[in-house]
Write a protein that holds these residues in place. Structure first.
Motif, mmCIF file in Angstrom:
data_model
loop_
_atom_site.group_PDB
_atom_site.id
_atom_site.type_symbol
_atom_site.label_atom_id
_atom_site.label_comp_id
_atom_site.label_asym_id
_atom_site.label_seq_id
_atom_site.Cartn_x
_atom_site.Cartn_y
_atom_site.Cartn_z
ATOM 1 N N TYR A 75 37.176 -15.115 13.673
ATOM 2 C CA TYR A 75 36.394 -14.914 12.462
ATOM 3 C C TYR A 75 35.496 -13.685 12.592
ATOM 4 O O TYR A 75 35.048 -13.365 13.688
ATOM 5 N N HIS A 180 35.109 -25.282 2.403
ATOM 6 C CA HIS A 180 36.201 -24.615 3.119
ATOM 7 C C HIS A 180 37.262 -25.569 3.652
ATOM 8 O O HIS A 180 38.215 -25.135 4.283
ATOM 9 N N TYR A 221 37.704 -17.283 -3.392
ATOM 10 C CA TYR A 221 38.734 -16.748 -2.476
ATOM 11 C C TYR A 221 39.260 -17.897 -1.634
ATOM 12 O O TYR A 221 38.719 -19.012 -1.678
ATOM 13 N N GLU A 223 39.219 -19.001 1.313
ATOM 14 C CA GLU A 223 38.398 -19.815 2.218
ATOM 15 C C GLU A 223 37.654 -20.898 1.440
ATOM 16 O O GLU A 223 37.342 -21.947 1.987
ATOM 17 N N HIS A 224 37.322 -20.588 0.200
ATOM 18 C CA HIS A 224 36.578 -21.542 -0.626
ATOM 19 C C HIS A 224 37.559 -22.372 -1.447
ATOM 20 O O HIS A 224 38.002 -21.950 -2.515
ATOM 21 N N HIS A 253 23.549 -16.934 -1.196
ATOM 22 C CA HIS A 253 24.873 -16.605 -1.734
ATOM 23 C C HIS A 253 24.904 -16.625 -3.261
ATOM 24 O O HIS A 253 25.873 -17.075 -3.877
ATOM 25 N N PRO A 326 31.704 -7.932 2.486
ATOM 26 C CA PRO A 326 31.744 -9.387 2.503
ATOM 27 C C PRO A 326 33.129 -9.882 2.100
ATOM 28 O O PRO A 326 33.919 -9.129 1.514
ATOM 29 N N ALA A 327 33.382 -11.146 2.374
ATOM 30 C CA ALA A 327 34.659 -11.751 1.980
ATOM 31 C C ALA A 327 34.892 -11.575 0.481
ATOM 32 O O ALA A 327 35.993 -11.258 0.031
ATOM 33 N N LYS A 328 33.801 -11.751 -0.297
ATOM 34 C CA LYS A 328 33.973 -11.728 -1.749
ATOM 35 C C LYS A 328 34.422 -10.362 -2.278
ATOM 36 O O LYS A 328 34.954 -10.265 -3.377
ATOM 37 N N ASP A 347 29.221 -1.412 6.760
ATOM 38 C CA ASP A 347 28.739 -2.776 6.981
ATOM 39 C C ASP A 347 27.981 -2.787 8.305
ATOM 40 O O ASP A 347 28.382 -2.131 9.273
ATOM 41 N N ASP A 348 26.866 -3.550 8.336
ATOM 42 C CA ASP A 348 26.059 -3.611 9.555
ATOM 43 C C ASP A 348 26.689 -4.481 10.637
ATOM 44 O O ASP A 348 26.254 -4.437 11.785
ATOM 45 N N LYS A 352 32.964 -6.038 11.950
ATOM 46 C CA LYS A 352 33.787 -5.504 10.855
ATOM 47 C C LYS A 352 33.962 -3.983 10.955
ATOM 48 O O LYS A 352 34.912 -3.425 10.405
ATOM 49 N N ASN A 384 24.493 -10.065 -3.175
ATOM 50 C CA ASN A 384 23.454 -11.084 -2.894
ATOM 51 C C ASN A 384 22.363 -10.538 -1.974
ATOM 52 O O ASN A 384 21.313 -11.146 -1.823
ATOM 53 N N LYS A 392 16.326 -1.004 2.751
ATOM 54 C CA LYS A 392 16.665 -0.438 4.071
ATOM 55 C C LYS A 392 17.151 1.007 3.948
ATOM 56 O O LYS A 392 17.058 1.788 4.881
HETATM 57 P P1 JHZ Z 1 27.786 -12.433 2.826
HETATM 58 C C1 JHZ Z 1 30.446 -15.531 3.794
HETATM 59 O O1 JHZ Z 1 30.903 -14.817 2.684
HETATM 60 C C2 JHZ Z 1 31.607 -16.057 4.551
HETATM 61 P P2 JHZ Z 1 30.580 -13.289 2.490
HETATM 62 C C3 JHZ Z 1 31.944 -17.463 4.278
HETATM 63 N N1 JHZ Z 1 33.308 -17.609 3.896
HETATM 64 C C4 JHZ Z 1 31.213 -18.118 3.206
HETATM 65 O O2 JHZ Z 1 31.539 -19.214 2.877
HETATM 66 C C5 JHZ Z 1 30.156 -17.443 2.488
HETATM 67 O O3 JHZ Z 1 29.554 -16.505 3.335
HETATM 68 C C6 JHZ Z 1 29.215 -18.393 1.853
HETATM 69 C C7 JHZ Z 1 26.782 -7.276 5.361
HETATM 70 N N2 JHZ Z 1 25.405 -6.847 5.344
HETATM 71 O O4 JHZ Z 1 26.781 -13.091 3.686
HETATM 72 C C8 JHZ Z 1 27.050 -8.390 6.333
HETATM 73 C C9 JHZ Z 1 25.107 -5.583 5.775
HETATM 74 O O5 JHZ Z 1 26.021 -4.840 6.152
HETATM 75 O O6 JHZ Z 1 27.386 -12.152 1.449
HETATM 76 C C10 JHZ Z 1 28.247 -9.064 5.700
HETATM 77 O O7 JHZ Z 1 29.444 -8.432 6.084
HETATM 78 N N3 JHZ Z 1 23.812 -5.159 5.767
HETATM 79 C C11 JHZ Z 1 31.619 -18.230 5.513
HETATM 80 O O8 JHZ Z 1 31.318 -12.534 3.539
HETATM 81 C C12 JHZ Z 1 28.037 -8.836 4.212
HETATM 82 O O9 JHZ Z 1 27.155 -7.737 4.084
HETATM 83 C C13 JHZ Z 1 22.790 -5.946 5.375
HETATM 84 O O10 JHZ Z 1 21.631 -5.507 5.388
HETATM 85 O O11 JHZ Z 1 30.821 -12.958 1.074
HETATM 86 C C14 JHZ Z 1 27.373 -10.008 3.546
HETATM 87 O O12 JHZ Z 1 28.239 -11.080 3.516
HETATM 88 C C15 JHZ Z 1 23.093 -7.262 4.919
HETATM 89 C C16 JHZ Z 1 21.988 -8.164 4.439
HETATM 90 C C17 JHZ Z 1 24.409 -7.686 4.913
HETATM 91 O O13 JHZ Z 1 29.009 -13.363 2.851
#
Ligand code: JHZ
Length: 413
Positions: A75, A180, A221, A223-224, A253, A326-328, A347-348, A352, A384, A392
């Motif tokens: 993952y 999931h 998606y 996973e959901h 989220h 993100p996944a979305k 992405d931080d 990834k 989100n 930042k």
């Molecule tokens: P984020 C995840 O979905 C995966 P995703 C999973 N399937 C799920 O169920 C949902 O959560 C609920 C990046 N980021 O949390 C980190 C930065 O780069 O919205 C992540 O790759 N810099 C379990 O993947 C992405 O953004 C930052 O400063 O849609 C955010 O992914 C910040 C804050 C985030 O979840």
């Protein structure tokens, strides 16, 4: 080995076989199936994203199930990447401890514990903790960092093994995993069998009410598998010897539900807020097929607006990149047909970085790339976290760059 994709024919919560197809999104590869450079010439298969409403209990769900071994064993999502999320878990853990007042050395089990972010807060407060997570890479790291994590899928069978070895649990949690799991009945029976008579099971899931109200369609998606709302869940738990006793709306989220559940004959009184939420859901029309027609129309409206904005910018010769992979983003990019629009994404998360997005194979780079490649616009795919990301990267704005937030409404900052 199980096939890559299988199709169920009954509702995941009530087993009824009368299900209405209410929404069809563009098929995508699995949302987190990032690939390394040596695989970018491979074509990744796209699977249906068809959404069904159960006519009996009104649970919204996918019926096409991708083999969880493929989705979750290796993952890339790590909870601690986002500081706001860590803080959310800290408060959540302390609220649960205040509610349960666990005895010294009481056990907390987290299902889908990821890197152990939540469990660490229970541990700091003197509880014994145990994580269960099928992501081999992440479970190993969590264990190395002091949070014992069993690298497997939770099931009723496995719950019995935990009970034998560690005893009953006072707190069981499952956050962003209750949507999931295909066989929710089995894991819920496992949770019931593992829970102390006065213990609680707490879960957080994306809330369907927010998805509909704010057009967060991209949270759909593979996973959901479930898009939860209170009414079907309440019935579901009661069928499994448990009782939903509280519900809270939390902001994670884009809008989630936190549910608190105890054994059917547990000691706590159910909150009247549950009935309020069920009434609100009726008003929102979450139990009616027509609601999803207007949801689809809203998705089309955002698609038109965003596509036009991006097309106009491109026509002016502007360069556009993405912030967050993100996944979305996989659903958003596919359903809005944006594969060719973004030059790169930053992405931080180091897990990834230097990979390529599922299907479209857009490069994912560390955030420094923004200042080296200097795109004119950054579309925030992790909408989100828009506020944190913008704060930042104030210097991107200071240098003349602009941010585009795609949802809930297209906004340029
Ligand atoms: P984020 C995840 O979905 C995966 P995703 C999973 N399937 C799920 O169920 C949902 O959560 C609920 C990046 N980021 O949390 C980190 C930065 O780069 O919205 C992540 O790759 N810099 C379990 O993947 C992405 O953004 C930052 O400063 O849609 C955010 O992914 C910040 C804050 C985030 O979840």
């Amino acid at each position: 080995m199980k096939p890559v994709i299988s199709r169920r024919n009954t509702c995941r919560l009530c087993s009824d076989s009368h299900l209405d197809l209410v929404l069809q999104l563009t098929p995508t590869p699995p949302a987190n199936a990032f690939v390394p450079a040596e695989r970018i010439s491979e074509i990744q298969e796209a699977y249906p994203l068809n959404v069904f409403l159960c006519k009996a209990c009104k649970h919204l769900q996918l019926l096409d199930v991708i083999n969880p071994e493929i989705l979750f064993r290796n993952y890339v999502y790590v909870s601690s990447t986002s500081p706001a999320f860590v803080e959310h878990f800290r408060k959540y853990a302390y609220e649960l401890i205040d509610m349960v007042t666990p005895a010294k050395d009481a056990l907390a089990v987290d299902i889908g514990s990821n890197d152990g972010t939540l469990l660490r807060f229970f541990k700091d407060r003197g509880m014994r903790v145990l994580g269960v997570d099928p992501a081999l890479n992440i479970a190993r790291k969590a264990t190395e960092s002091g949070i014992d994590t069993l690298p497997t899928f939770f099931s009723r069978d496995f719950a019995h093994r935990i009970r034998e070895k560690y005893g009953l649990a006072t707190i069981i949690t499952a956050n962003n995993v209750f949507a999931h799991i295909d066989d929710l009945a089995d894991i819920t029976d496992g949770i019931r069998d593992l829970l102390f008579p006065d213990g609680v099971f707490a879960f957080e899931v994306s809330y369907l009410g927010d998805v509909i109200e704010k057009t967060f369609f991209d949270t759909i998606y593979h996973e959901h598998l479930s898009y939860h709302s209170v009414k079907p869940l309440k019935l579901f738990f009661s069928r499994h010897g448990m009782k939903l006793i509280d519900i809270k709306r939390v902001p994670t989220h884009g809008g989630s539900l936190r549910g608190i559940v105890q054994l059917a004959d547990g000691p706590r009184k159910a909150s009247h807020f549950i009935t309020k939420m069920i009434n609100l859901e009726r008003e929102m029309g979450l139990d009616r097929s027509e609601t999803f027609k207007s949801f689809a129309a809203n998705i089309d409206r955002v698609k038109f607006r965003l596509s036009k904005t991006l097309k106009d910018l491109k026509a002016l010769g502007k360069t556009i990149a993405g912030y967050g992979a993100p996944a979305k983003a996989t659903t958003l990019l596919y359903h809005f047909d944006l594969g060719g629009v973004l030059d790169f994404i930053v992405d931080d998360s180091t897990l990834k970085q230097n990979l390529f997005t599922p299907g479209y194979h857009i490069p994912v780079l560390p955030p420094e790339a923004i200042y080296q490649r200097k795109p004119d616009y950054l579309i925030i795919l992790a909408w989100n976290f828009a506020q944190q990301i913008i704060e930042k990267h104030q210097s991107f704005l200071d240098k003349g760059g602009r941010f585009i937030i795609p949802l809930p409404e297209v906004e340029i900052k």
